[in-house]
Write a protein that holds these residues in place. Structure first.
Motif, PDB file in Angstrom:
ATOM      1  N   LEU A  56       0.805  -1.222   0.000  1.00 31.87           N
ATOM      2  CA  LEU A  56       0.000   0.000   0.000  1.00 31.87           C
ATOM      3  C   LEU A  56       0.837   1.270   0.000  1.00 31.87           C
ATOM      4  CD1 LEU A  56      -2.942  -0.843   2.415  1.00 31.87           C
ATOM      5  CD2 LEU A  56      -2.882  -0.922  -0.074  1.00 31.87           C
ATOM      6  N   SER A  57       2.149   1.152   0.263  1.00 30.69           N
ATOM      7  CA  SER A  57       2.980   2.353   0.269  1.00 30.69           C
ATOM      8  C   SER A  57       4.424   1.967   0.017  1.00 30.69           C
ATOM      9  CB  SER A  57       2.861   3.086   1.613  1.00 30.69           C
ATOM     10  OG  SER A  57       3.379   2.302   2.665  1.00 30.69           O
ATOM     11  N   GLY A  58       5.222   2.945  -0.378  1.00 31.76           N
ATOM     12  CA  GLY A  58       6.632   2.698  -0.623  1.00 31.76           C
ATOM     13  C   GLY A  58       7.325   3.943  -1.133  1.00 31.76           C
ATOM     14  N   GLU A  59       8.611   3.779  -1.498  1.00 27.63           N
ATOM     15  CA  GLU A  59       9.422   4.906  -1.919  1.00 27.63           C
ATOM     16  C   GLU A  59      10.283   4.491  -3.099  1.00 27.63           C
ATOM     17  OE1 GLU A  59      11.292   7.972   0.952  1.00 27.63           O
ATOM     18  OE2 GLU A  59      12.844   6.484   0.567  1.00 27.63           O
ATOM     19  N   ILE A  60      10.478   5.384  -4.063  1.00 26.24           N
ATOM     20  CA  ILE A  60      11.362   5.134  -5.191  1.00 26.24           C
ATOM     21  C   ILE A  60      12.285   6.329  -5.354  1.00 26.24           C
ATOM     22  CG2 ILE A  60       9.719   3.624  -6.380  1.00 26.24           C
ATOM     23  CD1 ILE A  60       9.033   5.952  -8.212  1.00 26.24           C
ATOM     24  N   ALA A  61      13.440   6.104  -6.021  1.00 31.32           N
ATOM     25  CA  ALA A  61      14.396   7.178  -6.275  1.00 31.32           C
ATOM     26  C   ALA A  61      15.198   6.829  -7.512  1.00 31.32           C
ATOM     27  CB  ALA A  61      15.326   7.386  -5.074  1.00 31.32           C
ATOM     28  N   SER A  62      15.738   7.834  -8.159  1.00 35.28           N
ATOM     29  CA  SER A  62      16.580   7.616  -9.325  1.00 35.28           C
ATOM     30  C   SER A  62      17.888   6.943  -8.912  1.00 35.28           C
ATOM     31  CB  SER A  62      16.860   8.951 -10.016  1.00 35.28           C
ATOM     32  OG  SER A  62      17.360   9.894  -9.087  1.00 35.28           O
ATOM     33  N   PRO A  63      18.574   6.248  -9.824  1.00 34.53           N
ATOM     34  CA  PRO A  63      19.836   5.574  -9.488  1.00 34.53           C
ATOM     35  C   PRO A  63      20.853   6.546  -8.907  1.00 34.53           C
ATOM     36  CG  PRO A  63      19.077   4.936 -11.674  1.00 34.53           C
ATOM     37  CD  PRO A  63      18.186   6.046 -11.221  1.00 34.53           C
ATOM     38  N   ARG A  64      21.547   6.098  -7.843  1.00 35.91           N
ATOM     39  CA  ARG A  64      22.612   6.844  -7.165  1.00 35.91           C
ATOM     40  C   ARG A  64      22.106   8.063  -6.375  1.00 35.91           C
ATOM     41  NH1 ARG A  64      27.030   7.237 -12.119  1.00 35.91           N
ATOM     42  NH2 ARG A  64      27.284   5.001 -12.467  1.00 35.91           N
ATOM     43  N   TYR A  65      20.790   8.277  -6.327  1.00 36.79           N
ATOM     44  CA  TYR A  65      20.278   9.448  -5.598  1.00 36.79           C
ATOM     45  C   TYR A  65      20.859   9.491  -4.191  1.00 36.79           C
ATOM     46  CZ  TYR A  65      17.082  12.646  -3.289  1.00 36.79           C
ATOM     47  OH  TYR A  65      16.566  13.700  -2.559  1.00 36.79           O
ATOM     48  N   PRO A  66      21.286  10.646  -3.653  1.00 40.69           N
ATOM     49  CA  PRO A  66      21.177  11.996  -4.214  1.00 40.69           C
ATOM     50  C   PRO A  66      22.370  12.421  -5.073  1.00 40.69           C
ATOM     51  CG  PRO A  66      21.924  12.132  -1.970  1.00 40.69           C
ATOM     52  CD  PRO A  66      21.737  10.674  -2.261  1.00 40.69           C
ATOM     53  N   GLU A  67      23.274  11.481  -5.374  1.00 38.85           N
ATOM     54  CA  GLU A  67      24.349  11.801  -6.320  1.00 38.85           C
ATOM     55  C   GLU A  67      23.762  11.864  -7.737  1.00 38.85           C
ATOM     56  OE1 GLU A  67      27.276  12.541  -5.151  1.00 38.85           O
ATOM     57  OE2 GLU A  67      26.669  12.023  -3.106  1.00 38.85           O
ATOM     58  N   SER A  68      24.540  12.398  -8.658  1.00 37.25           N
ATOM     59  CA  SER A  68      24.064  12.558 -10.033  1.00 37.25           C
ATOM     60  C   SER A  68      23.752  11.196 -10.655  1.00 37.25           C
ATOM     61  CB  SER A  68      25.120  13.281 -10.857  1.00 37.25           C
ATOM     62  OG  SER A  68      24.639  13.523 -12.169  1.00 37.25           O
ATOM     63  N   TYR A  69      22.620  11.076 -11.306  1.00 36.95           N
ATOM     64  CA  TYR A  69      22.216   9.805 -11.912  1.00 36.95           C
ATOM     65  C   TYR A  69      23.090   9.500 -13.136  1.00 36.95           C
ATOM     66  CZ  TYR A  69      19.506  13.185 -14.713  1.00 36.95           C
ATOM     67  OH  TYR A  69      19.113  14.262 -15.479  1.00 36.95           O
TER      68      TYR A  69
END
Length: 524
Positions: free
Chosen positions: A138-151
């Motif tokens: 019902l919930s979760g989190e996603i982020a770009s690769p290497r976040y918070p460093e430059s993808y």
């Protein structure tokens, strides 16, 4: 700061649990492939790079069986915290758990055995998924690769989110990517379904955070793509199933609860319940049960999970209250015909949640003289009701419709009124009935109408509403002077004043007669 302990509880000499931080690896129950030891608890915390997810699979699985997995069991959690809001599943017997993809870069696996019956146990493998994956829960989190460093350049990631029963809401908490007209270089694209063939919900790039987006189905696809040069910090976002916690109520009464109640609510939610009643009404909310994560030990405030009430239809309205922990709360009443309740939960420590009932407080003006009750209710507030559905004491004392109001003007010796002694004060009491019943569904609201004749002060209390067992606590809805009520008709005020003059004249005449009688006796 909230702390989470993951210390394994193992018999001496048994290798059990730990933190797994390599990009991939394997682990198994103690002694595998021999039977695992009795009374053992192991916790494996799998941590990969932020922006990635954990892919977990089982190649062998054999634990003691129980229909509810109450003896030996294995549990898989999204994130580090071992609470019910993060639980992906509990397993036992010989049926292996399905493959899992975490919604965050952390996953916890817990194995526990009791003091009887040991089996061979399990083996499991995990690996870091650079980006994307099939996300459930019902919930979760996603982020770009290497976040918070430059993808990285030339990346393409797809997150297919689904598994709930209702629409999904995606909220971006950080966003910085290469810009450009039309977002043809680096971008995030959203689709209203599990694949890119679904309707397009938007394409975003640059440094402006995308708006909150809600799907029309229980599936949402997030596509991230970068070209060969010029990068950025990337993005971070969380999602939650909106089906159980984004509702609008327009009926005069109702009830609702937090997602999964009375089981633990999910983590990382923002839920909104908006109650919108006809003009003139106020909304009264009753807290039937509430248990949220407690207050911060550092600030003493509701910094983690909390429920807030706002007067009106948005969070810009006046804050009526904010609550957390386990509390017994008094009812809350809005000042307008709308009230908004908002539940925030963070990424760990979930509790039972809450159950709430509400009822619309009918707008009315109640006043009295020394001999009469005067009750005015705007017709527009009860537009669907006939006048016979509004009565004082008995149906024979039904309201009249005069100038846009239901009006009841009656003497104290009629309509079921009775004299009582309260706090050593004589009061006149009756019951006002408003019958909303329809289609064989009984729904009668009762208000106690009270007058203190000496002071000419009236009040009205909600004494029975749609669910008397739950809504047992009455509230004084109108103060003695009816400061927030509608203005009285001047002709009605005159009738009150004339009745007072008659009462006073009778008292003066009786006094004069008594004086004459005394003087006559003296002369005799």
């Amino acid at each position: 700061i909230k702390k989470t302990s993951h210390e394994p509880l193992c018999p001496p000499g048994i290798k059990c649990g730990g933190v797994l931080s390599a990009p991939s690896g394997n682990f198994s129950s103690p002694n595998f492939p021999r039977p695992y030891p009795y009374e053992t608890e192991c916790t494996w915390l799998i941590v990969v790079a932020e922006g990635s997810s954990v892919l977990l699979s089982f190649s062998h699985f054999e634990l003691e069986y129980h229909a509810a997995c109450a003896y030996d069991y294995l549990q898989v959690y999204n994130g580090a915290a071992r609470d019910q809001g993060n639980l992906l599943g509990t397993f036992c017997g010989r049926s292996a758990p399905p493959p899992f993809s975490s919604a965050w870069h952390v996953m916890a696996v817990v194995f526990r055995s009791d003091r009887h019956v040991a089996k061979r146990g399990f083996t499991a493998a995990y690996r870091k998924d650079a980006c994307g994956g099939q996300l459930t829960g019902l919930s979760g989190e996603i982020a770009s690769p290497r976040y918070p460093e430059s993808y990285p350049s030339d990346a393409e990631c797809r997150w297919s989110i689904g598994g709930g029963s209702g629409p999904l809401t995606l909220v971006f908490t950080d966003f910085q990517m290469e810009g450009g007209q039309g977002c043809i270089f680096d971008y995030v694209a959203l689709f209203d379904g599990p694949t890119a063939a679904a309707p397009h919900l938007g394409r975003f790039c640059g440094s402006a955070r995308p708006p909150r987006t809600t799907s029309s189905s229980p599936h949402l696809l997030v596509l991230f793509k970068s070209d060969f040069n010029i990068g950025g910090r990337g993005f971070k976002a969380h999602f939650y199933s909106a089906g159980e916690c984004q509702e609008v109520f327009t009926t005069i009464k109702g009830n609702f609860s937090s997602p999964r109640y009375p089981n633990s609510y999910p983590n990382n939610l923002k839920c909104q319940w908006s109650i919108q009643l006809p003009p003139g009404y106020r909304v009264k909310v009753f807290f039937l049960d509430m248990e949220l994560e407690g207050r911060s030990s550092l600030t003493g405030g509701c910094d983690y999970d909390h429920l807030a009430a706002f007067d009106g239809g948005s969070e810009n309205g006046s804050l009526l209250g904010q609550w957390c922990g386990r509390e017994s709360l008094l009812p809350v009443t809005s000042h307008t015909n709308q009230l908004l309740l908002v539940l925030h939960t963070d990424r760990n420590t979930a509790r039972r949640g809450f159950s709430i009932a509400y009822v619309g407080v009918v707008p009315m003006n109640v006043s009295c003289t020394r001999t009469d009750f005067h009750i005015h209710i705007p017709v527009q507030s009860l537009a669907q009701l006939e006048r016979s559905k509004v009565y004082l004491g008995t149906p024979s004392c039904a309201a009249q419709v005069v100038g846009g109001n239901f009006k009841i003007h009656t003497r104290f010796d009629t309509c079921g009124t009775e004299s009582q002694k309260r706090n050593n004060t004589s009061v006149i009491v009756s019951t006002l009935y408003i019958d909303f019943s329809a289609d064989d569904q009984e729904d009668v609201h009762q208000y106690e109408v009270q007058c203190e004749p000496r002071r000419k002060e009236a009040s009205v209390n909600l004494i029975a509403s749609p669910d008397p067992a739950r809504l047992s606590q009455a509230e004084n809805l109108v103060d003695a002077q009816q400061r927030d009520g509608a203005a009285m008709d001047p002709r009605e005020t005159k009738s009150q004043d004339s009745s007072d003059i008659v009462f006073i004249s009778i008292c003066i005449l009786a006094g004069l007669l008594m004086v004459i009688a005394v003087v006559g006796l003296v002369l005799l």
